[in-house]
Design a protein around this motif. Structure first.
Motif, short mmCIF file in Angstrom:
data_model
loop_
_atom_site.label_atom_id
_atom_site.label_comp_id
_atom_site.label_asym_id
_atom_site.label_seq_id
_atom_site.Cartn_x
_atom_site.Cartn_y
_atom_site.Cartn_z
N ASP A 1 -0.30 7.29 -0.31
CA ASP A 1 -1.56 7.98 -0.64
C ASP A 1 -2.78 7.08 -0.43
O ASP A 1 -3.91 7.48 -0.71
CB ASP A 1 -1.53 8.51 -2.07
CG ASP A 1 -1.39 7.39 -3.11
OD1 ASP A 1 -1.37 6.20 -2.72
OD2 ASP A 1 -1.29 7.71 -4.31
N TYR B 1 -1.94 -0.69 -10.33
CA TYR B 1 -2.49 0.13 -9.25
C TYR B 1 -3.99 -0.09 -9.13
O TYR B 1 -4.69 -0.39 -10.12
CB TYR B 1 -2.21 1.61 -9.51
CG TYR B 1 -0.74 1.93 -9.64
CD1 TYR B 1 0.05 2.12 -8.52
CD2 TYR B 1 -0.14 2.04 -10.89
CE1 TYR B 1 1.40 2.41 -8.63
CE2 TYR B 1 1.21 2.33 -11.02
CZ TYR B 1 1.97 2.51 -9.87
OH TYR B 1 3.31 2.79 -10.00
N GLU C 1 -9.55 -5.25 -5.42
CA GLU C 1 -9.35 -4.86 -6.82
C GLU C 1 -7.91 -5.13 -7.26
O GLU C 1 -7.67 -5.62 -8.36
CB GLU C 1 -9.68 -3.37 -6.99
CG GLU C 1 -9.63 -2.90 -8.43
CD GLU C 1 -9.90 -1.41 -8.58
OE1 GLU C 1 -9.88 -0.93 -9.74
OE2 GLU C 1 -10.11 -0.73 -7.54
N GLN D 1 0.84 -1.19 0.00
CA GLN D 1 0.00 0.00 0.00
C GLN D 1 0.88 1.24 0.00
O GLN D 1 1.85 1.35 0.75
CB GLN D 1 -0.92 0.00 1.22
CG GLN D 1 -1.99 1.09 1.17
CD GLN D 1 -2.98 1.01 2.32
OE1 GLN D 1 -2.67 0.46 3.38
NE2 GLN D 1 -4.18 1.55 2.11
N ARG E 1 -3.46 4.21 -1.97
CA ARG E 1 -3.72 3.29 -3.08
C ARG E 1 -2.86 2.04 -2.94
O ARG E 1 -1.80 2.05 -2.31
CB ARG E 1 -3.43 3.97 -4.42
CG ARG E 1 -4.32 5.16 -4.73
CD ARG E 1 -4.07 5.65 -6.15
NE ARG E 1 -4.60 4.73 -7.13
CZ ARG E 1 -4.16 4.62 -8.38
NH1 ARG E 1 -3.12 5.34 -8.77
NH2 ARG E 1 -4.71 3.78 -9.21
N ASN F 1 -7.58 0.94 -6.17
CA ASN F 1 -8.01 1.70 -4.99
C ASN F 1 -8.31 0.81 -3.79
O ASN F 1 -8.29 1.28 -2.65
CB ASN F 1 -9.25 2.54 -5.33
CG ASN F 1 -8.92 3.66 -6.29
OD1 ASN F 1 -7.85 4.27 -6.20
ND2 ASN F 1 -9.81 3.92 -7.22
N THR F 2 -8.63 -0.48 -4.05
CA THR F 2 -8.96 -1.39 -2.95
C THR F 2 -8.10 -2.63 -3.02
O THR F 2 -7.54 -2.97 -4.07
CB THR F 2 -10.44 -1.81 -3.00
OG1 THR F 2 -10.66 -2.63 -4.16
CG2 THR F 2 -11.37 -0.60 -3.05
#
Length: 380
Positions: A19, A37, A43, A16, A21, A39-40
């Motif tokens: 920021d 990359y 994902e 992680q 991400r 966001n979760t």
């Protein structure tokens, strides 16, 4: 094992960022470190599995960021490095037809619909065919370079308007005689005769030098061609090798060809005596302009157009033609006079006999009549 910002282990290759991400890294089949990359956490795990699967199945590419314009420059400079500058210029012309619609797109984003739409906008099937050829070759090399998985350009349909293929113009014996009668005394008369007597291409005629002419043994050696094309925004002359290896050939001179070369040598001397300075490197050309500069197809065509216009004043059925028509006419007369096709192919500088027969051998209507009369006599 990578960790989250709170110190929780996320699994191999996943971490992680500051920021918030998530990112995942692995070494792909090209030996490159690939970074993904999301966001979760779920994902990023899903994306990593997908990219590793694509890598294992070899359906990924080395880069997703190359545009068609960028690849065209690489393709032209690297894959076509050995091509003549004039050939590269032709490739550029064919590519520019679709550049506005396709050049800005990433090659990985090209699909059949957007490419077919760009091709459909072109003005003729011939333009579509030429632009498709360029796109197919470009994307073939992109596949070989691992920039693409599949070449979708191969599925483009270039035949849209279905124009009727135009029959190549060939002069009849009567038309040839009439043209030469009206051409007598014009500046390029000797070039016209030599074209009709040898079947040489216009570039080969314009690039002919006196070293290529053997008056003693009545032979003409075709060794190179003169090209006139745009280079760096400026039109230039360049002497190139013949179009193909087979293009370098020796042509025995007919009496008519021999004497027009003799006459041309006198004309060239007259130009020199007038103090006309030749272009450096082109001092020994057989055919030049009145100012002793290299000549080219446009100037020859202008002279032909004036002659054709004069003929049309008395014979409005006489159709216009280009210098390449002389080559077709030579081949047709050769076949009509029972020249062996293999010999003709050699004289024209072809590597394949079929090319000669398909492109340059035309059956005139009067020949059809004569041949049918032969059949009639045999049947009696």
């Amino acid at each position: 094992m990578g960790k989250s910002l709170k110190g929780k282990e996320l699994g191999k290759n996943i971490s992680q960022r500051k920021d918030g991400r998530y990112q995942a890294r692995f070494i792909n089949r090209f030996g490159q470190r690939q970074t993904i990359y999301a966001n979760t956490l779920n994902e990023i795990r899903s994306k990593l599995r997908e990219e590793q699967y694509n890598d294992a199945k070899e359906i990924n590419v080395v880069s997703n960021n190359v545009t068609l314009d960028e690849w065209f420059k690489i393709w032209l400079d690297t894959c076509k490095q050995g091509c003549r500058a004039s050939t590269k210029e032709t490739y550029t012309i064919h590519y520019k037809r679709v550049q506005a619609d396709l050049g800005w797109r990433k090659i990985t984003a090209l699909n059949l619909v957007v490419m077919q739409d760009a091709i459909n906008k072109l003005c003729s099937d011939n333009a579509r065919k030429n632009s498709k050829k360029i796109l197919v070759d470009m994307l073939d090399k992109a596949v070989d370079t691992n920039l693409l998985v599949k070449n979708v350009a191969k599925q483009i349909n270039p035949i849209i308007t279905r124009e009727k293929k135009k029959e190549r113009r060939v002069l009849t014996v009567q038309e040839t005689d009439q043209f030469l009668e009206y051409a007598e005394g014009t500046f390029y008369y000797n070039l016209f005769v030599l074209a009709l007597e040898t079947g040489m291409r216009i570039g080969e005629l314009c690039g002919l030098t006196w070293e290529d002419v053997d008056f003693k043994d009545k032979l003409l050696h075709v060794r190179h061609t003169l090209c006139y094309f745009s280079k760096g925004g400026k039109y230039v002359f360049e002497i190139h090798d013949t179009k193909t290896d087979n293009g370098e050939r020796t042509i025995p001179l007919t009496d008519k060809a021999f004497w027009v070369l003799k006459k041309q040598r006198v004309r060239k001397q007259e130009i020199i005596f007038k103090g006309k300075i030749p272009l450096e490197g082109y001092e020994n050309l057989v055919f030049v302009t009145r100012n002793n500069r290299p000549t080219q197809q446009f100037l020859v065509q202008e002279c032909m157009n004036l002659i054709i216009h004069r003929i049309q004043q008395v014979n409005n059925s006489f159709e216009a033609f280009t210098p390449h028509t002389f080559r077709h006419t030579f081949a047709t007369r050769a076949i009509e006079n029972s020249m062996q096709p293999k010999v003709l192919s050699k004289l024209l500088g072809h590597g394949q006999l079929q090319l000669t027969m398909d492109l340059y051998c035309h059956v005139m209507e009067d020949t059809l009549v004569d041949e049918m009369k032969k059949m009639e006599r045999k049947c009696v």
